[in-house]
Scaffold this active site. Structure first.
Site, PDB file in Angstrom:
ATOM      1  N   LYS A 181       2.896   9.804   8.256  1.00 30.96           N
ATOM      2  CA  LYS A 181       2.113   9.427   9.434  1.00 30.96           C
ATOM      3  C   LYS A 181       2.633   9.975  10.776  1.00 30.96           C
ATOM      4  O   LYS A 181       2.242  11.062  11.159  1.00 30.96           O
ATOM      5  CB  LYS A 181       1.914   7.908   9.476  1.00 30.96           C
ATOM      6  CG  LYS A 181       0.974   7.450   8.357  1.00 30.96           C
ATOM      7  CD  LYS A 181       0.332   6.114   8.624  1.00 30.96           C
ATOM      8  CE  LYS A 181      -0.818   5.841   7.675  1.00 30.96           C
ATOM      9  NZ  LYS A 181      -0.495   5.144   6.451  1.00 30.96           N
ATOM     10  N   PHE A 195       0.859  -1.188   0.000  1.00 31.88           N
ATOM     11  CA  PHE A 195       0.000   0.000   0.000  1.00 31.88           C
ATOM     12  C   PHE A 195       0.895   1.238   0.000  1.00 31.88           C
ATOM     13  O   PHE A 195       1.756   1.384   0.866  1.00 31.88           O
ATOM     14  CB  PHE A 195      -0.909   0.034   1.232  1.00 31.88           C
ATOM     15  CG  PHE A 195      -1.832   1.225   1.221  1.00 31.88           C
ATOM     16  CD1 PHE A 195      -2.997   1.211   0.467  1.00 31.88           C
ATOM     17  CD2 PHE A 195      -1.512   2.379   1.924  1.00 31.88           C
ATOM     18  CE1 PHE A 195      -3.836   2.325   0.426  1.00 31.88           C
ATOM     19  CE2 PHE A 195      -2.342   3.492   1.884  1.00 31.88           C
ATOM     20  CZ  PHE A 195      -3.504   3.463   1.141  1.00 31.88           C
ATOM     21  N   ASP A 197       9.318   2.522   1.655  1.00 36.54           N
ATOM     22  CA  ASP A 197       8.158   3.290   2.102  1.00 36.54           C
ATOM     23  C   ASP A 197       7.968   2.988   3.586  1.00 36.54           C
ATOM     24  O   ASP A 197       7.430   1.953   3.963  1.00 36.54           O
ATOM     25  CB  ASP A 197       6.918   2.889   1.289  1.00 36.54           C
ATOM     26  CG  ASP A 197       5.666   3.638   1.744  1.00 36.54           C
ATOM     27  OD1 ASP A 197       5.701   4.287   2.800  1.00 36.54           O
ATOM     28  OD2 ASP A 197       4.640   3.544   1.036  1.00 36.54           O
TER      29      ASP A 197
HETATM   30  C1  LIG Z   1      -0.714   5.460   4.977  1.00 42.76           C
HETATM   31  C2  LIG Z   1       0.320   5.049   4.016  1.00 42.76           C
HETATM   32  C3  LIG Z   1       0.578   5.778   2.832  1.00 42.76           C
HETATM   33  C4  LIG Z   1      -0.278   6.950   2.414  1.00 42.76           C
HETATM   34  O1  LIG Z   1      -0.204   7.985   3.320  1.00 42.76           O
HETATM   35  P1  LIG Z   1      -1.269   9.209   3.220  1.00 42.76           P
HETATM   36  O2  LIG Z   1      -0.750  10.173   4.234  1.00 42.76           O
HETATM   37  O3  LIG Z   1      -2.603   8.632   3.557  1.00 42.76           O
HETATM   38  O4  LIG Z   1      -1.197   9.719   1.842  1.00 42.76           O
HETATM   39  C5  LIG Z   1       1.625   5.382   2.029  1.00 42.76           C
HETATM   40  N1  LIG Z   1       2.387   4.338   2.358  1.00 42.76           N
HETATM   41  C6  LIG Z   1       2.174   3.588   3.468  1.00 42.76           C
HETATM   42  C7  LIG Z   1       3.073   2.457   3.775  1.00 42.76           C
HETATM   43  C8  LIG Z   1       1.127   3.917   4.325  1.00 42.76           C
HETATM   44  O5  LIG Z   1       0.892   3.172   5.412  1.00 42.76           O
END
Ligand SMILES: *Cc1c(COP(=O)(O)O)cnc(C)c1O
Length: 403
Positions: free
Chosen positions: A252, A138, A223
């Site tokens: 986050k 994701f 990520d």
């Molecule tokens: C939450 C998340 C995103 C997206 O972050 P947003 O602030 O909602 O755009 C991207 N990568 C990972 C691994 C995430 O958990």
């Protein structure tokens, strides 16, 4: 006006893109939040792995209030002190030399993808543009981030997807080798898949990805939007892997609830995004950076991350007891630090609602994975309370199914 919304305290005025729990939260402190009826909940969701220092952490609140009274926004046409300090903290505590600031996880991923393409074009030619991603991943909801995301459900109906993304089965080194080639600009992965169900990438797979990138001159992008910034028990999750990435995406927990994202890389790599090549009006805003500064300083202070590791194993142990009591329903416990999951054998559509009624906020991934991402300051007593509530709910449900 035809179809004009008539309003019910604004509830139906909000786009219906979320299945929300039926509560309106009005206040938070530490690991506790309160709804508009004064009910109290212990928060094991933390705003989706965001409020890692807990709600309304006094030092964050003070720093933000102070900054709001000093300077809120001037754009990135000028230097600001909080942004400089956060960039300094991130780079002093990691492999990175340079930070691009934005406002969210998807934007951090987007920036990394753009950097990988520029880097590929500059160093190896225009055909070098492809990003290899993992199935089950994701990466966010912008078109490029959703194209990188390895779950067709998020792409459905939004086609055509931007080109240049391929997906490789999770932890499959042979498939990764087969997917990599002249066109590969980067391998993008979460060292622990969060939203995808708390799945840990194998060390051997990470080593293979690192080797492939080194051989091709491609970038290894982590990520760490969900598992970075303390969640896994180290400031960055890559610190617990056998490799060092070239690029890392953060968001986050970085602002403890204030919107901020960051994409970090070494000098040589980031040099491929020269002035004018990429931008964000709000990125690294002084207020968000004032929060981020407190977050990082708190996390690197003595004992904080050791505490995360300790509380994480406590949570894991308690979940392990539940798993052994209900082997017919629970498959396993997995995670690292304070991202821990109880993996059920079947979908558990009622469990989160039952726990909400019992006074606990939890989130599920794909129906079967109860993903626990509490504030990193969660106590053993709060964990005991959650475990007891979970046990009650499971017991009640199995009694009901036998009746
Ligand atoms: C939450 C998340 C995103 C997206 O972050 P947003 O602030 O909602 O755009 C991207 N990568 C990972 C691994 C995430 O958990």
């Amino acid at each position: 006006m035809p179809g004009k919304n008539t309003g019910d305290s604004g509830l139906s005025a909000v786009a219906n893109t979320y299945n929300r729990f039926p509560v309106t939260l009005v206040k938070g402190k530490g690991c506790t939040v309160w709804d508009d009826a004064g009910r109290e909940y212990v928060d094991f969701a933390a705003g989706i792995a965001v409020c890692s220092l807990g709600h309304c952490h006094p030092e964050v609140t003070r720093a933000v209030a102070d900054q709001v009274g000093r300077l809120v926004h001037v754009s990135n046409l000028y230097w600001t002190l909080p942004q400089q300090r956060v960039a300094g903290l991130l780079t002093e505590n990691s492999f990175g030399d340079r930070v691009f600031f934005c406002n969210s996880g998807a934007e951090a991923v987007e920036a990394a993808i753009k950097l990988a393409r520029r880097y590929g074009h500059d160093t190896r030619g225009p055909e070098c543009h492809e990003v290899i991603c993992l199935e089950g991943s994701f990466h966010g909801r912008t078109l490029a981030a959703v194209a990188a995301t390895g779950q067709p459900v998020y792409q459905k109906g939004f086609e055509p997807m931007p080109d240049g993304f391929v997906h490789c089965p999770f932890n499959d080194i042979q498939a990764l080798e087969a997917a990599a080639g002249r066109e590969t600009a980067a391998i993008l992965l979460e060292p622990i898949q969060g939203e995808g169900g708390v799945r840990l990438v194998d060390d051997d797979f990470l080593r293979a990805a690192r080797n492939i990138c080194d051989r091709l001159g491609a970038l290894l992008i982590f990520d760490e939007v969900q598992v970075g910034i303390g969640r896994a028990g180290t400031l960055f999750a890559y610190e617990q892997t056998p490799v060092i990435p070239d690029v890392i995406c953060l968001a986050k927990a970085l602002g403890n609830g204030f919107p901020i994202g960051a994409m970090m890389a070494g000098d040589e790599v980031m040099a491929h995004l020269p002035p004018g090549s990429h931008a964000s009006t709000f990125g690294g805003n002084p207020v968000a950076c004032a929060a981020a500064e407190v977050v990082i300083n708190t996390m690197i202070s003595d004992g904080f991350l050791e505490g995360v590791v300790k509380t994480g194993s406590y949570l894991r142990e308690r979940l392990g007891y539940l798993a052994s009591e209900y082997p017919d329903r629970i498959l396993e416990v997995r995670g690292k630090g304070l991202i821990q999951a109880l993996v059920f054998r079947e979908e558990e559509p009622n469990l989160a609602g039952r726990l909400l009624e019992a006074g606990f906020l939890v989130i599920f991934s794909h129906g079967k994975v109860l993903r626990m991402v509490p504030p990193l300051i969660v106590t053993e007593a709060e964990i005991d309370a959650l475990a007891a509530a979970l046990r009650d709910v499971l017991k009640g449900q199995s009694a009901a199914s036998q009746a």
